[in-house]
Design a protein around this motif. Structure first.
Motif, PDB file in Angstrom:
ATOM      1  N   TRP A  68      18.015  -5.858 -13.675  1.00  0.00           N
ATOM      2  CA  TRP A  68      18.151  -6.342 -14.837  1.00  0.00           C
ATOM      3  C   TRP A  68      17.246  -5.802 -15.796  1.00  0.00           C
ATOM      4  N   ILE A  69      15.879  -6.046 -15.592  1.00  0.00           N
ATOM      5  CA  ILE A  69      15.076  -5.158 -16.390  1.00  0.00           C
ATOM      6  C   ILE A  69      14.315  -4.328 -15.487  1.00  0.00           C
ATOM      7  N   ILE A 137      12.003 -18.501 -16.236  1.00  0.00           N
ATOM      8  CA  ILE A 137      12.894 -18.938 -17.253  1.00  0.00           C
ATOM      9  C   ILE A 137      13.730 -20.342 -17.241  1.00  0.00           C
TER      10      ILE A 137
ATOM     11  N   PRO B 390      14.719 -18.284 -22.705  1.00  0.00           N
ATOM     12  CA  PRO B 390      14.727 -16.794 -22.359  1.00  0.00           C
ATOM     13  C   PRO B 390      14.787 -15.952 -23.894  1.00  0.00           C
ATOM     14  N   PHE B 394       9.324 -14.835 -25.852  1.00  0.00           N
ATOM     15  CA  PHE B 394       8.900 -14.931 -24.621  1.00  0.00           C
ATOM     16  C   PHE B 394       8.650 -13.729 -23.636  1.00  0.00           C
ATOM     17  N   LEU B 470      17.350 -11.574 -23.770  1.00  0.00           N
ATOM     18  CA  LEU B 470      18.259 -11.595 -22.513  1.00  0.00           C
ATOM     19  C   LEU B 470      18.185 -10.289 -21.959  1.00  0.00           C
ATOM     20  N   PRO B 472      15.753  -7.102 -22.622  1.00  0.00           N
ATOM     21  CA  PRO B 472      14.564  -6.649 -23.307  1.00  0.00           C
ATOM     22  C   PRO B 472      14.401  -5.263 -22.829  1.00  0.00           C
ATOM     23  N   GLU B 473      15.140  -4.584 -21.584  1.00  0.00           N
ATOM     24  CA  GLU B 473      14.846  -3.257 -21.206  1.00  0.00           C
ATOM     25  C   GLU B 473      14.877  -2.319 -22.021  1.00  0.00           C
ATOM     26  N   ILE B 476      11.559  -2.769 -24.416  1.00  0.00           N
ATOM     27  CA  ILE B 476      10.442  -2.781 -23.325  1.00  0.00           C
ATOM     28  C   ILE B 476      10.069  -1.044 -23.475  1.00  0.00           C
ATOM     29  N   ASP B 477      11.269  -0.339 -23.026  1.00  0.00           N
ATOM     30  CA  ASP B 477      11.121   1.265 -22.830  1.00  0.00           C
ATOM     31  C   ASP B 477      10.598   2.004 -24.206  1.00  0.00           C
TER      32      ASP B 477
END
Lengths: 493, 488
Positions: A68-69, A137, B390, B394, B470, B472-473, B476-477
């Motif tokens: 997911w991340i 969550i 989410p 957060f 939902l 964030p990838e 964040i990167d």
């Protein structure tokens, strides 16, 4: 393709999500409850299906995992084992029953039933997720609908109760979150990669230093203790329960409190066995104090609902006591107690709702001789009370016995102290029963009728469970025992 | 040297010069001016996205990082990240302004022109690699903001806010300048890249002077970001300024102060981390606590959000105490999400005043019927600000707070203070939810019509808050890439 290959848990999780949206956006307000009922019966069917496909003692099953991340090691990982299966079933059972029970709700129906489904999403999510990010969550997601639930449909002090509930449990959650961070970084240095996956962390976390384990365990325990709740962080519970609408109380006591116990077993003891062994006495003390304090307060209550709320505190103390024993019987008993308390307390809160609804009061001294006007209701109330005080033949007895056997193994003769609870429990239940059911009917209460059909159905189903599991607890125990062994994996080594 | 990399700023300056001229010749100004400004911002945002690679087109022959004017400006990932953010916030502000700034408002040309110039100033701060360019950027942005705060000349509150902002701002600028001059005296350079090596060589007898110079910079910049105990001006200014400008101040201008702090401390003075990290730790804890406690009692929405901004600045400041790459990434991510949340929330407040609903917390009652979509967006913003999953708020707090645990030691206690604060803040954010959804209304409210030009940015930022929460990838990167440019 076999049924077991389908992403069953994701489907179970998604259906109430769709249900929530569907109910919120539907045009006709009056059909909200019907739609909500349908959307809550499907997850119940799914959890029965999952139970039937569940391989006893097979560890984590129905696992699904998707990245997911990636950059900080978060994945969507869900699975189920013997610890979460009973909780999943309990959740999916109590939600539709609460919907049926709340059938005559008139105020803002769409929101009422939509929020109930939203709570279900959060609860199912907590019990199936195996990634800390996901877990957190869902853990927090439960709070928002419950806040509105108490705030909108609650009693006279609802605003105070709602915000108190929200903030208390949120503080517990964020402290828990810090411990999760600590686990994440500590495990990353051992594993060589950073991950929030619970199973990966659990493989290395038992080897962390005792000091680290102790500190992390205490932080986690704080979060779980607020949720369970344990004395002295329990004060949000009586307020929330007394003010919440009946369906809210049923979910709150029936399932939400179990989140704390579930976390304790899943994260606390499983991942930090040395921390648990070092601070077992904290759990034992919190448990015993909660048991006795809760029971004593019950004796003094005038409000029936408040009494049941405090009895919940007392009964959740059993879970902590069983966990603190750190042996198989104790832990299994604790898990069983979570399930059986969920069923019994749902009956009690529903009965309390019925009595309040029919007579207009919950004051024990004002209620008198209800048995003459409400025979069915009184019968169910008696069963609920007896199950709750641990009468043999009811499911409450099985779990309490197991907890005490486990505790005896660990503490030998000192278990006389928590045993007092049983005596006090019998006292307040029987005394209350005597006061509200026996005697001449209090004519001031006016025209009181017996249970409506929509009230009787959910209650009858729950009573069947109480008696069935009292005589034949094996189906549940078979599932729980291997899970308890897994929980104690690090301790028994 | 490749000046092409300055194309976004050149476009903005050109249009900013053009707008006052057009203002003189056109009658129906509300039609053309905002479109022109938004167009300029849109084009420069597009170019920036191409630079960063968000839009995978290779039309511009630029390399990142690019150093210009002998190292006075450096366009790296850090600069591009913040430039995109500043451009985006201003874009939303301009959109909302087209409804908020009315036909009868005077000096509209100046309004949009100053907004663009302030944006260029902020972008310069993000690029600055030298204390002189940093100061110039800071001043360009600040002076434009003073004028914008006092835009409604006839409003006493607006004038008072502008005056207060100007005096405090000028004072803090002079403190910063004094600090810079001391540093120049000590090292003989204003180049941030050379600070570390130059300061190693100074005589131990001048340690006192070095400490003083550092304190001056900390104090001066802390005024800009409204960190306690230098925060007193912020609530008054935020309340008095036109709400669109408040949006700009909270979501962009304050972030410029952080950009400057990060540049100076996490890049220039990182070698002396041990000397100043504690000071930022104490200030961060103080700022979030003061902000949250003061917000609890506010009746005015703008004021409440102003205090909430102060509290959020405290969270961001944690990165300066932790001073690791991961923490800086977390802070930049939080700056991004906070920009979304505050832009949305303040534009909603502006919208409520345009819809004549009012700007007290109590005025929100019944909003769920008056304007369900606004109420929903506001609810999302509040929950996100409180850090409820989410949502975006957060996700960014998650990264930021975890970086404190990662660093260990006394920073764990900073994280504890931060999460407790986060829980306290829930009270006033939940109050907004309560007014909108829980409390019954005296009489049945009527469905109202929202001004579309304001609703669009609100809906867009709300969508952003949900999407970033939902998934964030990529964000964040991007933040981590930006952080890597400062702390390798």
């Amino acid at each position: 393709m076999a049924i077991a290959d389908l992403p069953l848990l994701t489907i179970t999780l998604l259906i109430p999500v769709i249900g929530t949206l569907a109910v919120f956006f539907m045009k006709n307000e009056d059909n909200a409850k019907k739609l909500a009922l349908i959307f809550s019966l499907i997850p119940l069917g799914m959890s029965i299906l999952i139970w039937s496909l569940f391989e006893i003692g097979g560890g984590y099953q129905f696992m699904e995992s998707h990245t997911w991340i990636e950059s900080i090691g978060i994945s969507y990982t869900v699975a189920i084992d013997g610890l979460s299966l009973p909780m999943l079933f309990l959740t999916t059972l109590l939600i539709p029953l609460s919907i049926v029970f709340a059938w005559d709700t008139k105020k803002r129906q769409k929101e009422f039933f939509g929020l109930l489904l939203m709570i279900e999403v959060g609860l199912i999510g907590v019990f199936v997720s195996l990634d800390f990010f996901l877990f957190y969550i869902f853990w927090e997601l439960v709070l928002i609908p419950m806040y509105f639930f108490i705030g909108i449909w609650g009693g006279p002090r609802k605003h105070y109760a709602a915000i108190k509930f929200f903030i208390f449990t949120h503080v517990g959650s964020v402290i828990m979150l810090l411990a999760i961070f600590a686990l994440y970084f500590e495990s990353a240095s051992v594993l060589g990669y950073a991950t929030f996956n619970m199973m990966d962390i659990a493989t290395v976390s038992p080897t962390f230093t005792a000091a680290f384990q102790g500190a992390a365990f205490l932080a986690l325990l704080f979060g779980f203790a607020v949720k369970m709740p344990a004395v002295p962080v329990h004060t949000w519970l009586p307020d929330a329960h007394v003010e919440a609408p009946t369906a809210g109380s049923v979910i709150l006591a029936g399932v939400m409190l179990k989140m704390g116990g579930y976390g304790l077993f899943r994260v606390g003891i499983t991942m930090l066995p040395e921390g648990a062994m070092e601070y077992y006495w904290v759990m034992a003390a919190l448990g015993v104090v909660g048991m006795i304090y809760g029971a004593l307060i019950c004796l003094a209550q005038v409000d029936l609902k408040k009494m049941i709320a405090y009895s919940s505190i007392s009964h959740m103390g059993f879970v902590l006591l069983g966990a603190s024993a750190l042996n198989l019987v104790g832990v299994a008993g604790g898990i069983y107690q979570m399930f059986s308390h969920g069923i019994v307390t749902a009956v009690l809160f529903m009965m309390c709702g019925v009595i309040h609804h029919k007579t207009g009061t919950r004051d024990i001294p004002k209620l008198q001789g209800l048995i003459t006007k409400m025979p069915q209701a009184s019968f169910i109330l008696i069963i609920g009370f007896l199950a709750s005080l641990g009468l043999p033949g009811m499911n409450g007895f099985v779990s309490e016995l197991m907890v005490f056997v486990g505790a005896y193994e660990a503490y030998s003769i000192f278990i006389v102290v928590p045993l007092i609870t049983l005596a006090i429990g019998a006292a307040y239940y029987i005394w209350t029963m005597q006061r509200i059911l026996m005697g001449d009917f209090n004519e001031k209460l006016g025209n009181v009728t017996d249970l409506e059909k929509y009230e009787l159905i959910p209650l009858a189903i729950l009573v069947v469970f109480i008696i069935f599991l009292g005589f034949y607890p094996n189906p549940l125990l078979d599932v729980i025992y291997p899970a308890a062994e897994a929980v104690l994996g690090g301790v028994l080594l | 040297m490749n000046y092409l990399i300055l194309l976004p700023q050149i476009i903005l300056v050109a249009i900013a010069m053009l707008i006052p001229a057009i203002d003189l010749y056109f009658k129906d100004k509300t039609r053309i001016l905002p479109y022109l400004a938004a167009g300029a911002l849109g084009v420069s945002l597009l170019i920036l996205s191409i630079f960063t690679g968000i839009i995978p087109l290779e039309i511009f022959d630029v390399t990142i990082p690019t150093s210009l004017f002998g190292g006075m400006l450096v366009v790296d990932r850090f600069a591009l990240f913040l430039q995109l953010l500043f451009g985006m916030v201003t874009f939303f502000v301009v959109m909302a302004s087209s409804s908020y700034i009315k036909q009868y408002d005077r000096n509209q040309g100046e309004y949009y022109s100053l907004l663009l110039i302030a944006t260029v100033g902020m972008m310069t701060v993000a690029m600055a690699n030298d204390l002189i360019t940093l100061f110039i950027g800071l001043e360009v942005a600040s002076i434009s903001s003073y004028a914008l705060t006092g835009f409604r000349k006839n409003s006493k509150k607006s004038a008072e806010a502008a005056m207060k902002y100007f005096i405090i701002g000028a004072l803090s600028s002079s403190i910063v300048l004094y600090g810079i001059s001391l540093f120049y005296g000590l090292t003989g350079t204003t180049d941030l890249a050379q600070f570390g090596t130059q300061l190693q060589n100074i005589d131990p007898s001048q340690d006192g002077l070095l400490a003083m110079a550092t304190i001056f910079l900390i104090a001066g910049f802390s005024f800009k970001v409204a960190a306690a105990p230098f925060h007193m001006w912020a609530p008054d200014v935020y309340q008095g300024a036109p709400t669109t400008i408040t949006t700009f101040l909270a979501a962009a201008s304050k972030k410029m102060g952080f950009a400057a702090l990060f540049k100076v401390f996490l890049f220039g003075l990182i070698a002396f981390k041990a000397d100043w990290a504690i000071a930022f730790g104490v200030m961060a804890a103080l700022t979030m606590t003061v902000g949250n406690l003061a917000a609890l009692k506010q009746e005015d929405l703008k004021r409440m959000l102003a205090y909430s901004s102060i509290a959020q600045a405290g969270y961001i400041m944690m990165a300066l105490a932790i001073a690791t790459q991961y923490a800086l990434g977390g802070a930049l991510f939080h700056i991004l999400t906070h920009a979304f949340m505050k832009t949305g929330a303040f534009i909603i407040v502006a919208m409520l005043s345009v819809m004549l609903i009012g700007s007290k917390v109590g005025d929100l009652r019944g909003l769920r019927i008056k304007s369900p979509i606004t109420a929903f967006c506001m609810a999302i913003m509040m929950l996100s600000l409180a850090g409820i999953p989410p949502l975006a708020g957060f996700a960014s707090k998650f990264v930021l707070f975890s970086s404190a645990i990662d660093a260990g030691g006394w920073l764990i206690w900073l994280a504890v203070v931060a999460v407790i604060n986060s829980a306290i803040s829930l009270y006033y954010y939940a109050r907004v939810l309560k007014e909108m959804y829980v409390l019954p209304t005296d009489h049945i409210p009527i469905r109202m019509k929202e001004p579309l030009a304001m609703l669009i940015p609100v809906v867009l930022t709300t969508a952003a808050v949900i999407i970033v929460g939902l998934y964030p990838e990529p964000f964040i990167d991007a933040a981590m890439d930006a952080a890597r440019a400062l702390i390798p």
